[in-house]
Structure formats: structure tokens, C-alpha cells
Design a protein around this motif. Structure first.
Motif, PDB file in Angstrom:
ATOM      1  N   ILE A   1       0.810  -1.232   0.030  1.00  0.00           N
ATOM      2  CA  ILE A   1       0.413   0.179  -0.368  1.00  0.00           C
ATOM      3  C   ILE A   1       1.009   1.162   0.676  1.00  0.00           C
ATOM      4  O   ILE A   1       0.505   1.748  -0.661  1.00  0.00           O
ATOM      5  CB  ILE A   1      -1.009   0.542   1.066  1.00  0.00           C
ATOM      6  N   VAL A   2       1.860   1.293   1.133  1.00  0.00           N
ATOM      7  CA  VAL A   2       2.790   2.418   0.638  1.00  0.00           C
ATOM      8  C   VAL A   2       3.503   2.492  -0.460  1.00  0.00           C
ATOM      9  O   VAL A   2       3.371   4.098  -0.578  1.00  0.00           O
ATOM     10  CB  VAL A   2       3.307   1.893   2.324  1.00  0.00           C
ATOM     11  N   VAL A   3       4.444   1.867  -0.917  1.00  0.00           N
ATOM     12  CA  VAL A   3       5.251   1.532  -1.725  1.00  0.00           C
ATOM     13  C   VAL A   3       4.235   1.961  -2.941  1.00  0.00           C
ATOM     14  O   VAL A   3       4.347   2.627  -3.881  1.00  0.00           O
ATOM     15  CB  VAL A   3       5.887   0.203  -2.095  1.00  0.00           C
ATOM     16  N   GLY A   4       2.886   1.090  -3.191  1.00  0.00           N
ATOM     17  CA  GLY A   4       1.827   2.199  -4.657  1.00  0.00           C
ATOM     18  C   GLY A   4       2.022   2.991  -4.185  1.00  0.00           C
ATOM     19  O   GLY A   4       1.379   4.321  -5.338  1.00  0.00           O
ATOM     20  N   ALA A   5       1.641   3.537  -3.427  1.00  0.00           N
ATOM     21  CA  ALA A   5       1.040   5.142  -3.330  1.00  0.00           C
ATOM     22  C   ALA A   5       1.786   6.367  -3.496  1.00  0.00           C
ATOM     23  O   ALA A   5       1.421   7.323  -4.266  1.00  0.00           O
ATOM     24  CB  ALA A   5       0.075   5.438  -1.898  1.00  0.00           C
ATOM     25  N   ILE A   6       3.046   6.132  -2.596  1.00  0.00           N
ATOM     26  CA  ILE A   6       4.218   7.127  -2.780  1.00  0.00           C
ATOM     27  C   ILE A   6       4.871   6.892  -3.813  1.00  0.00           C
ATOM     28  O   ILE A   6       4.756   7.995  -5.183  1.00  0.00           O
ATOM     29  CB  ILE A   6       5.152   6.975  -1.598  1.00  0.00           C
ATOM     30  N   THR A   7       4.858   5.886  -4.632  1.00  0.00           N
ATOM     31  CA  THR A   7       5.426   5.960  -5.797  1.00  0.00           C
ATOM     32  C   THR A   7       4.284   6.858  -6.966  1.00  0.00           C
ATOM     33  O   THR A   7       4.717   7.289  -7.925  1.00  0.00           O
ATOM     34  CB  THR A   7       5.020   3.951  -6.988  1.00  0.00           C
TER      35      THR A   7
ATOM     36  N   LEU B   1       9.706   9.446 -18.051  1.00  0.00           N
ATOM     37  CA  LEU B   1       9.071   8.984 -18.951  1.00  0.00           C
ATOM     38  C   LEU B   1       8.218   8.975 -19.674  1.00  0.00           C
ATOM     39  O   LEU B   1       7.878   7.855 -20.487  1.00  0.00           O
ATOM     40  CB  LEU B   1       9.560   7.115 -18.748  1.00  0.00           C
ATOM     41  N   GLY B   2       7.069   9.813 -18.796  1.00  0.00           N
ATOM     42  CA  GLY B   2       5.707   9.585 -19.639  1.00  0.00           C
ATOM     43  C   GLY B   2       5.207   8.799 -19.957  1.00  0.00           C
ATOM     44  O   GLY B   2       3.962   8.278 -20.020  1.00  0.00           O
ATOM     45  N   LEU B   3       5.432   8.124 -18.840  1.00  0.00           N
ATOM     46  CA  LEU B   3       4.612   7.098 -18.663  1.00  0.00           C
ATOM     47  C   LEU B   3       3.869   6.668 -17.324  1.00  0.00           C
ATOM     48  O   LEU B   3       3.774   7.141 -16.019  1.00  0.00           O
ATOM     49  CB  LEU B   3       5.762   5.699 -17.878  1.00  0.00           C
ATOM     50  N   TYR B   4       2.537   6.240 -17.373  1.00  0.00           N
ATOM     51  CA  TYR B   4       1.150   6.483 -15.981  1.00  0.00           C
ATOM     52  C   TYR B   4       1.603   5.487 -15.282  1.00  0.00           C
ATOM     53  O   TYR B   4       1.828   4.893 -14.618  1.00  0.00           O
ATOM     54  CB  TYR B   4       0.133   6.222 -16.973  1.00  0.00           C
ATOM     55  N   GLU B   5       1.263   6.950 -14.455  1.00  0.00           N
ATOM     56  CA  GLU B   5       1.826   6.122 -12.677  1.00  0.00           C
ATOM     57  C   GLU B   5       1.597   5.353 -12.471  1.00  0.00           C
ATOM     58  O   GLU B   5       2.482   4.919 -11.121  1.00  0.00           O
ATOM     59  CB  GLU B   5       1.747   7.443 -11.990  1.00  0.00           C
ATOM     60  N   ILE B   6       0.436   4.662 -12.516  1.00  0.00           N
ATOM     61  CA  ILE B   6      -0.247   3.856 -12.634  1.00  0.00           C
ATOM     62  C   ILE B   6       0.780   2.470 -12.339  1.00  0.00           C
ATOM     63  O   ILE B   6       0.576   1.392 -11.510  1.00  0.00           O
ATOM     64  CB  ILE B   6      -1.646   3.518 -12.732  1.00  0.00           C
ATOM     65  N   ILE B   7       1.768   2.065 -13.905  1.00  0.00           N
ATOM     66  CA  ILE B   7       2.273   1.173 -13.784  1.00  0.00           C
ATOM     67  C   ILE B   7       4.195   0.998 -12.848  1.00  0.00           C
ATOM     68  O   ILE B   7       3.532  -0.484 -12.217  1.00  0.00           O
ATOM     69  CB  ILE B   7       3.018   1.187 -15.805  1.00  0.00           C
ATOM     70  N   PRO B   8       4.523   1.966 -13.307  1.00  0.00           N
ATOM     71  CA  PRO B   8       5.593   1.726 -12.069  1.00  0.00           C
ATOM     72  C   PRO B   8       4.400   1.536 -10.425  1.00  0.00           C
ATOM     73  O   PRO B   8       5.064   0.554 -10.100  1.00  0.00           O
ATOM     74  CB  PRO B   8       6.429   3.305 -12.128  1.00  0.00           C
ATOM     75  N   GLY B   9       3.923   2.215  -9.960  1.00  0.00           N
ATOM     76  CA  GLY B   9       3.072   2.366  -9.235  1.00  0.00           C
ATOM     77  C   GLY B   9       2.938   0.740  -8.895  1.00  0.00           C
ATOM     78  O   GLY B   9       3.169  -0.415  -7.793  1.00  0.00           O
ATOM     79  N   PHE B  10       2.118  -0.002  -9.821  1.00  0.00           N
ATOM     80  CA  PHE B  10       1.576  -1.685  -9.387  1.00  0.00           C
ATOM     81  C   PHE B  10       2.421  -3.031  -9.442  1.00  0.00           C
ATOM     82  O   PHE B  10       2.666  -3.683  -8.948  1.00  0.00           O
ATOM     83  CB  PHE B  10       0.709  -1.679 -11.281  1.00  0.00           C
ATOM     84  N   ILE B  11       4.273  -2.140 -10.324  1.00  0.00           N
ATOM     85  CA  ILE B  11       5.209  -2.855 -10.466  1.00  0.00           C
ATOM     86  C   ILE B  11       5.977  -3.119  -9.034  1.00  0.00           C
ATOM     87  O   ILE B  11       6.194  -4.052  -8.329  1.00  0.00           O
ATOM     88  CB  ILE B  11       5.832  -2.592 -11.983  1.00  0.00           C
ATOM     89  N   PHE B  12       6.916  -1.694  -8.713  1.00  0.00           N
ATOM     90  CA  PHE B  12       6.971  -2.385  -7.323  1.00  0.00           C
ATOM     91  C   PHE B  12       6.233  -2.037  -6.214  1.00  0.00           C
ATOM     92  O   PHE B  12       6.528  -3.478  -5.304  1.00  0.00           O
ATOM     93  CB  PHE B  12       7.423  -0.480  -7.105  1.00  0.00           C
ATOM     94  N   ALA B  13       4.925  -2.429  -6.603  1.00  0.00           N
ATOM     95  CA  ALA B  13       4.113  -2.447  -5.091  1.00  0.00           C
ATOM     96  C   ALA B  13       3.967  -4.031  -4.641  1.00  0.00           C
ATOM     97  O   ALA B  13       3.460  -4.795  -4.116  1.00  0.00           O
ATOM     98  CB  ALA B  13       2.951  -2.159  -4.963  1.00  0.00           C
TER      99      ALA B  13
END
Length: 495
Positions: free
Chosen positions: A434-440, A450-462
Motif C-alpha cells: 500500500i505504502v510503496v504503491g501510493a508513494i510511487t 519517462l512520460g509513463l502513466y504512474e499506475i504502471i510503475p506503482g503497480f509493479i513496485f507495490a
């Protein structure tokens, strides 16, 4: 604005009907479970249509048609991503979440489920997840209020400040009074209205522009690249649009519909109904924006409002092409989309404040009647904050929605998905996710990396955080594993 205005009369009739449904639901609301989850009594049709309507907010009839109108079919990748994500959510999460919440303390909210599923005695998991809900849902609620305000502003010529309150008032009224049942019953009516509008409008626009061949020639004449799915896109751009589908796993207002189904057996039928409804609605939305290019290029004298704000393309087509009574019904579909989502969001925020803060930490022995009235008070508080956030007339609906959608998708999506599929997940793993996803999401959005929608790195890192932290620490307790196995067995027996 004349009182005899057919559009106004249609709006008033529609709004009164929704509020009356709220009062009918009031009579069936006896305790907090009824107010938050309708006593887990939703059949497959209501589960399906209310999940769909609560998902498809004002962006369905405003934000997405506007994007297609400006950029052509290259913006439709978002629809493909959404259909894929929604289907996978119904397939992997819906039934399992229904039984897991029941086996884990009959949980009424996502924070409640997390706390029970991972035996979190500290309350930290509940508090952090409730804070994430409040932060991102208040932004999400603001997007709904902006969409409602735009509708009232362009339909009735109201000043934006007045339109804000007019658009939000009815939704607040029936959510306040009737709670979850009112929201779900009205969602069913609203989903029907939305699909009617999105099937009828493109057909009439096609007829008005001379049929399929003439329309396509006009769109091509305006800009041949409108047909190009890859126009102006990059690999990162397409991945970003498709990435919207990841958001489904973490949207509390959609997951609440799964939790409220009357049984797991209703889920398969609900999935078929919901996906059919969704595909037809999204196809209609893309068609409205796409065919609108041909109509307004042929009628530049009426294109001013759409040129100024492309998100008004559906509104202007409805007003120009239909009898005022029919236009009133079609424009009510935008109000339906706004109201259906806004009401769910207000209720989830209210649930988080009531169940996860007030009851959990302040008044553990509060009566059911007291909790229902606290829930109602919280609906008003959240609505007022969202109206204040929406006060800037330069807000764009799709921009606000994309941020909130990413926040939930990254913070809750991996936690929900992994928690129903893997018994080895731990409390610290959930907390890290939860914390990593929200902060990312917050950091990535701020720096626009990178112009990448933030949900993708957020989902991967979480997801990585959940798996790594769960593997490093002490494993789940014997009771956690037993509850998981019992729920999974229940799911497989009844699906």
C-alpha cells in the motif's frame, strides 16, 4: 431559462426519481452493514450493472469522447485496456473477494478486510488504507462534481459556481438518505440510461452526417490520421493507455459491489452482464467522439463550444440533433454517469471514516443507529471538501480521474489481487504494498518520469514490495492459512 424547457423538466423528473429511490432504500436500512453493503443482498443483475455504472463516471460521456474527438482512434487504447482489466478483475478477484471478506470477520470495507485477513492488531494497516481511500477518493469525487457542473453549465447556462452545487445536490441527497441500497438501485437505472444514450446517439450522428461512407470520408478529409490507431503514439504511450486496466484490481467502489453480492454463484452471471454492458458503452463512447469529428467539420458554425472544450462533444450533439425531450433524457445519462460514481465514492469515504476510524478507534461500542447517522454525516463532510476541490473552472475531468484511478490501482490493486490468490502473503507485505504503491504514484506523477502513466510503475513496485517483504519476514499464522484455505474451498465449491 424558461421553466417550460423540456430538458429542465426531464432533468427534474429524473432527479426526483433518484431521490425517491433513496427514500425507498432508507426503509430497508436498519444497521451499518445495510448502509455500507446493503446487507450483502445484491442479485447478479444489480451487482453487474451497479459495478459497471459506478466504474463509468462522467469521463465515459465527457472525457473519453473529447479525447477521441481531438486525437482520433489512437485514444481508444484506453478502452481496450479497460475491457481487459475489468474482465480479469471479475475472473480472478470478484468471487474470491466475496468469500474472503465473509471468512475474514464479515468485513464491510477494504481496510476492514485487510485488518482481518492479516490479523493486524496494531490498527496501522486499517489507518493507512483508510487514509489512502480518503485522499484519492476526495480527488475522484471532485472529478464527478466537475463533470456535473460542466453539464449544468452548458445545458442551462448556469455560472460554474452555481452549477457545482446544482450538480452535486441530488447525489448527496440520495446517498445521505439511502446508503448502499439506494446507490446500487439507482446505479441499475443509471446504467440502463447510459447504454441507451450511447447506442442511440452514434446512430443518429451517422444519419445526420449521411451514413457510414460519407461520415468516414468526412473524418478522413479532416485528417486521415484520425483512423490511425498508432497516430502520435509511442510504445510508452500505448502501454500507458492500456495500463488503465490495472486500476480495476484496486478500486474500492467497484470491489464493494463484489463484496455485496448475495452469493458467489451470482458472480459468473454478473460478469457476463457487466462485460456486455461495458463493451457496448465503450464502443458507443468511441463512436460519439469519432463521428463528432465528421459532424462538426460539416457544421463549423455550431462547433464553437466543442472547439473551446472538446469534453462537451456528447452534450452538444445531443442538444443539436435531438428533440428537446429526447435530448433531456440523453443529457440525463451524463448526470446518471456522474451520480452513479460520485454516490459510490461518497459512500466508500463515509464507510472508511465510520467503520475504520470512528467505530474502530473512537466508539467501539457505538449502536448501529449511531453508526448509520455518523456515516450520513461523513457523506456531507466529504462532499463539501470535494466541492471545494472542484471549484477551479479550469479542471478537466479525465485528468482528475486518471490521478485518483492510478492511486487506487497501485496502492490497493496488488494487495487485493495477491491477498485472494496467495496464502503466503503477510501483514507487513500488505503494508509495504500500500505504502510503496501510493508513494510511487505521487512521486511519478509529480516528476512525470519517462512520460509513463504512474499506475504502471506503482503497480509493479507495490507487487515487488509485497512479495519481497512477505518472503523476508515471519510467514502467515496458522489461523490465517486456515481461513484462506476455507475461503478458497468455499469459492471453488460455489462458483
Amino acid at each position: 431559462m424558461s421553466v417550460s424547457n423540456p430538458t429542465l423538466i426531464t432533468f427534474v423528473i429524473y432527479i426526483v426519481a433518484m431521490v425517491l429511490i433513496g427514500f425507498m432504500a432508507y426503509r430497508s436500512t436498519n444497521n451499518l452493514s445495510d448502509y455500507i453493503l446493503g446487507g450483502r443482498s445484491l442479485g447478479s443483475v444489480v451487482t453487474a450493472l451497479s459495478a459497471g455504472a459506478s466504474d463509468m463516471s462522467g469521463w465515459l460521456l465527457m472525457g473519453l469522447p473529447g479525447a477521441i474527438y481531438v486525437s482520433g482512434l489512437s485514444e481508444s487504447w484506453i478502452a481496450i485496456g479497460l475491457v481487459t482489466g475489468a474482465y480479469l478483475n471479475w475472473l480472478f478477484v470478484a468471487g474470491r473477494l466475496r468469500v474472503q471478506t465473509e471468512h475474514n470477520g464479515d468485513a464491510l470495507t477494504l481496510p476492514d478486510y485487510f485488518a482481518s485477513r492479516f490479523e493486524d492488531k496494531s490498527g496501522l494497516l486499517r489507518i493507512i488504507s483508510a487514509i489512502v481511500i480518503l485522499v484519492f477518493f476526495t480527488i475522484y469525487c471532485a472529478s464527478g462534481i466537475v463533470a456535473g457542473a460542466r453539464l449544468f453549465e452548458s445545458t442551462f447556462g448556469m455560472p460554474y459556481e452555481t452549477a457545482l452545487w446544482a450538480g452535486a445536490a441530488a447525489t448527496i441527497a440520495y446517498t445521505f438518505v439511502g446508503g448502499f441500497l439506494a446507490v446500487s438501485w439507482t446505479d441499475t437505472v443509471q446504467a440502463t440510461l447510459m447504454i441507451f444514450a450511447l447506442i442511440l446517439t452514434p446512430i443518429i450522428v451517422l444519419l445526420a452526417t449521411g451514413g457510414v461512407d460519407t461520415t468516414f470520408l468526412a473524418i478522413e478529409a479532416q485528417d486521415p490520421s484520425n483512423f490511425d490507431m498508432l497516430k502520435g503514439t509511442t510504445f510508452i504511450g500505448i502501454i500507458s493507455l492500456m495500463g488503465w486496466g490495472l486500476g480495476y484490481f484496486g478500486q474500492p467502489h467497484i470491489l464493494a459491489r463484489f463484496m455485496a453480492a448475495d452469493s458467489v454463484k451470482s458472480i459468473a452471471k454478473a460478469r457476463r452482464i457487466s462485460m456486455t454492458w461495458m463493451i457496448l458503452c465503450l464502443a458507443g463512447t468511441v463512436a460519439v467522439g469519432f463521428f463528432g469529428i465528421a459532424y462538426f467539420s460539416a457544421h463549423p458554425e455550431v462547433a464553437g463550444p466543442v472547439t473551446e472544450n472538446p469534453e462537451r462533444v456528447f452534450i452538444e450533439l445531443a442538444k443539436l440533433l435531438f428533440n428537446p425531450w429526447i435530448a433531456g433524457v440523453l443529457l440525463s445519462a451524463i448526470l446518471a454517469a456522474v451520480m452513479s460514481t460520485l454516490s459510490c465514492q461518497l459512500l466508500v469515504c463515509s464507510s472508511a471514516l465510520t467503520e475504520d476510524f470512528y467505530k474502530a478507534f473512537l466508539r467501539k461500542n457505538a449502536s448501529q443507529k449511531e453508526l448509520v447517522w455518523v456515516g450520513r454525516a461523513m457523506v456531507l463532510v466529504v462532499a463539501l471538501i470535494a466541492i471545494l476541490l472542484a471549484a477551479n473552472p479550469d479542471n478537466r475531468v479525465l485528468g482528475l480521474v486518471s490521478y485518483a484511478w492510478a492511486g487506487f490501482g497501485a496502492a490497493f490493486g496488488p494487495v487485493v489481487l495477491i491477498s485472494v490468490l496467495w496464502k503466503g502473503m503477510t501483514r507487513n507485505g500488505a503494508l509495504a504494498g500500500i505504502v510503496v504503491g501510493a508513494i510511487t504514484v505521487i512521486v511519478w506523477k509529480h516528476f512525470e518520469l519517462l512520460g509513463l502513466y504512474e499506475i504502471i510503475p506503482g503497480f509493479i513496485f507495490a507487487s515487488i514490495a509485497i512479495l519481497a517483504v512477505s518472503a523476508m519476514g515471519k510467514g502467515p499464522s496458522k489461523m490465517m492459512v486456515e481461513r484462506f484455505d476455507a475461503a478458497e474451498k468455499d469459492f471453488k465449491l460455489n462458483q
